[in-house]
Design a protein around this motif. Structure first.
Motif, short mmCIF file in Angstrom:
data_model
loop_
_atom_site.label_atom_id
_atom_site.label_comp_id
_atom_site.label_asym_id
_atom_site.label_seq_id
_atom_site.Cartn_x
_atom_site.Cartn_y
_atom_site.Cartn_z
N GLY A 1 65.31 43.46 42.23
CA GLY A 1 64.18 43.48 43.14
C GLY A 1 63.50 42.14 43.25
O GLY A 1 64.05 41.09 42.88
N GLU A 2 62.28 42.18 43.77
CA GLU A 2 61.49 40.98 44.03
C GLU A 2 60.31 40.95 43.06
O GLU A 2 59.50 41.87 43.03
CB GLU A 2 60.98 41.00 45.48
N VAL A 3 60.24 39.90 42.27
CA VAL A 3 59.13 39.75 41.33
C VAL A 3 57.83 39.58 42.11
O VAL A 3 57.75 38.81 43.07
CB VAL A 3 59.37 38.53 40.42
N LEU A 4 56.79 40.31 41.67
CA LEU A 4 55.49 40.22 42.33
C LEU A 4 54.41 40.23 41.25
O LEU A 4 53.95 41.28 40.81
CB LEU A 4 55.30 41.39 43.30
N LEU B 1 59.99 47.17 32.70
CA LEU B 1 60.55 46.02 33.40
C LEU B 1 60.01 44.73 32.80
O LEU B 1 58.87 44.68 32.33
CB LEU B 1 60.24 46.10 34.89
N GLY B 2 60.83 43.68 32.85
CA GLY B 2 60.38 42.40 32.31
C GLY B 2 59.18 41.85 33.06
O GLY B 2 58.29 41.23 32.46
N VAL B 3 59.15 42.09 34.36
CA VAL B 3 58.04 41.68 35.22
C VAL B 3 57.88 42.75 36.29
O VAL B 3 58.85 43.39 36.71
CB VAL B 3 58.30 40.31 35.89
N GLY B 4 56.63 42.96 36.72
CA GLY B 4 56.40 43.92 37.79
C GLY B 4 56.97 43.41 39.10
O GLY B 4 56.96 42.19 39.37
N GLY B 5 57.48 44.31 39.92
CA GLY B 5 58.06 43.88 41.18
C GLY B 5 58.42 45.05 42.08
O GLY B 5 58.26 46.22 41.71
N VAL B 6 58.89 44.70 43.25
CA VAL B 6 59.34 45.68 44.25
C VAL B 6 60.83 45.90 44.04
O VAL B 6 61.63 44.96 44.15
CB VAL B 6 59.05 45.19 45.68
N ILE B 7 61.22 47.12 43.75
CA ILE B 7 62.62 47.44 43.44
C ILE B 7 63.40 47.63 44.73
O ILE B 7 63.01 48.43 45.59
CB ILE B 7 62.69 48.71 42.57
#
Length: 419
Positions: free
Chosen positions: A180-183, A90-96
């Motif tokens: 999702g939401e980037v975190l 993923l480009g950035v870690g996040g909640v899918i």
């Protein structure tokens, strides 16, 4: 006709974590003889040109593996468990929150079924290290149809960094989207000034007055807009009101500078714009509370990057850009820094979302013993700083008269979570 161009699930309003603009990439695949797995991440919808053949057959805009065969003349068919796979960073870690597996234009060569797994692996793991990671099923094996964008909502609050798409037994998939939401990891932002509104750090365009010509999500997208259609543009107003976009920032912070970019908007740029802020850290709702001025109403020029230095003042969690009377913007950048409270809130969200082993490892790096780290990771979720402080106070062994354990534990909690 494919439904790939018109996804309908609510999660599609969230950022695509598998976007190349954010840094996503295909890490590994076991088989892509017919068409490269990298095509899965192409931003534009899949295309099809009939009777366009290369050395390996019809050229397909997607990922396509070769036809599987059984082990012998007596067993010519693949088994029910035979499959091909591709791992995507993923480009950035996040909640899918949702996944789209799109078989656009694959009609006689689409997989019978597919599944999606996710893993959280910090750093820059190799393909071999990812193969050994702990994978969690987020989309169970599900039958697929040809030429269809399959939308799968995901009910999992864990933060992930990689996904693995498996297709059974073989075939082709045009596109993969992971919404999702980037975190972000708060440790990577410590001591930095950065764009608090940017998608890559968790900024979200959560509301807008108008999205007739293009999406407000373009305002905080990565990079520069290359054409007008990559910005946000409203319809022409025929009343005396104005248009606006509201952005939830990556975390509570101080905005030090703003860039209001009208690049490519030559005959349709707004005449003026202003910025207002809101601090929701006190529990107030932006829909009901009082907004305050960050940048007064200021004249804009067409096709221009306007840069403004701002006075560091009240912290904000949300910023609204108001444009008068209507028009379009290419990008909005809000350079600033997290406040202590904003950093702590972001850190708690991240700490509660990462897998238990990753949370315990971060606590151990911060100074807790492995036993203390495991115990505190098991106490999650921690709703607020007070709950985090109470959980640390309850760790064993209890402190002696010198308070040695308490001091070390408080220091570790501050170092990682800022509380």
């Amino acid at each position: 006709m494919t439904t790939a161009d018109t996804p309908s699930a609510p999660f599609t309003e969230l950022v695509n974590l598998a976007s190349r603009l954010l840094g996503a990439g295909v890490v590994a695949t076991n088989e892509d003889t017919f068409a490269d797995a990298e095509n899965l991440l192409v931003a534009k919808p899949a295309e099809f040109r009939p009777h366009t053949f290369g050395h390996k057959g019809q050229i397909m805009d997607g990922w396509e593996s070769k036809r599987r065969r059984g082990v012998s003349a007596e067993q010519p068919h693949p088994t029910d468990q035979d499959h091909d796979w591709t791992i995507v960073r993923l480009g950035v870690g996040g909640v899918i929150r949702g996944v789209i597996v799109d078989t656009a234009h694959f009609t006689g060569n689409y997989p019978e079924s597919a599944s999606v797994e996710a893993a959280s692996v910090p750093g820059h793991p190799s393909p071999e290290e990812l193969q050994d990671a702990e994978w969690t099923v987020i989309v169970p094996r599900t039958p697929l149809r040809g030429d269809t964008a399959h939308e799968f909502a995901v009910q999992d609050d864990t933060r992930y960094t990689h996904v693995r798409l498996s297709i059974f037994p073989d075939g082709g998939v045009a596109r993969l989207r992971v919404h999702g939401e980037v975190l972000p990891d708060p440790r990577e932002l410590d001591g930095l000034t950065f764009d608090l509104a940017a998608q890559e750090y968790g900024g979200v365009a959560e509301a807008a007055s108008d999205r007739y010509f293009s999406s407000p999500h373009n305002l905080n997208a990565p990079g520069r807009a290359s054409v007008m259609g990559e910005g946000w543009e409203t319809r022409r107003r025929r009343d005396k009101a104005h248009d606006w976009v509201q952005i939830a920032l990556a975390g509570g912070g101080e905005v030090l500078a703003a860039e209001v970019d009208t690049t490519h908007f030559v005959a349709n740029a707004p005449g003026w714009a202003d910025l207002t802020g809101f601090d929701a850290s006190t529990g107030q709702d932006p829909a009901d509370g009082e907004w305050f001025e960050i940048l007064p109403r200021t004249r804009l020029q067409p096709d221009t990057r306007h840069r403004f230095r701002l006075d560091a003042g009240r912290p904000v969690t949300h910023v609204r850009i108001n444009v008068y009377p209507d028009g379009g913007l290419a990008r909005l950048r809000l350079t600033g820094r997290l406040t202590e409270a904003g950093r702590a809130a972001l850190a708690l969200r991240w700490f509660n979302a990462v897998p238990a082993a990753e949370a315990a490892a971060a606590l151990a790096d911060a100074g807790l013993t492995s036993e203390e780290a495991d115990a505190l990771a098991a106490a999650r979720p921690l709703a607020d700083p007070a709950e985090a402080t109470a959980a640390v106070a309850g760790l064993q062994p209890a402190d002696g008269p010198d308070g040695e354990h308490s001091a070390r534990r408080r220091s570790a909690l501050w170092r990682l979570l800022g509380v």
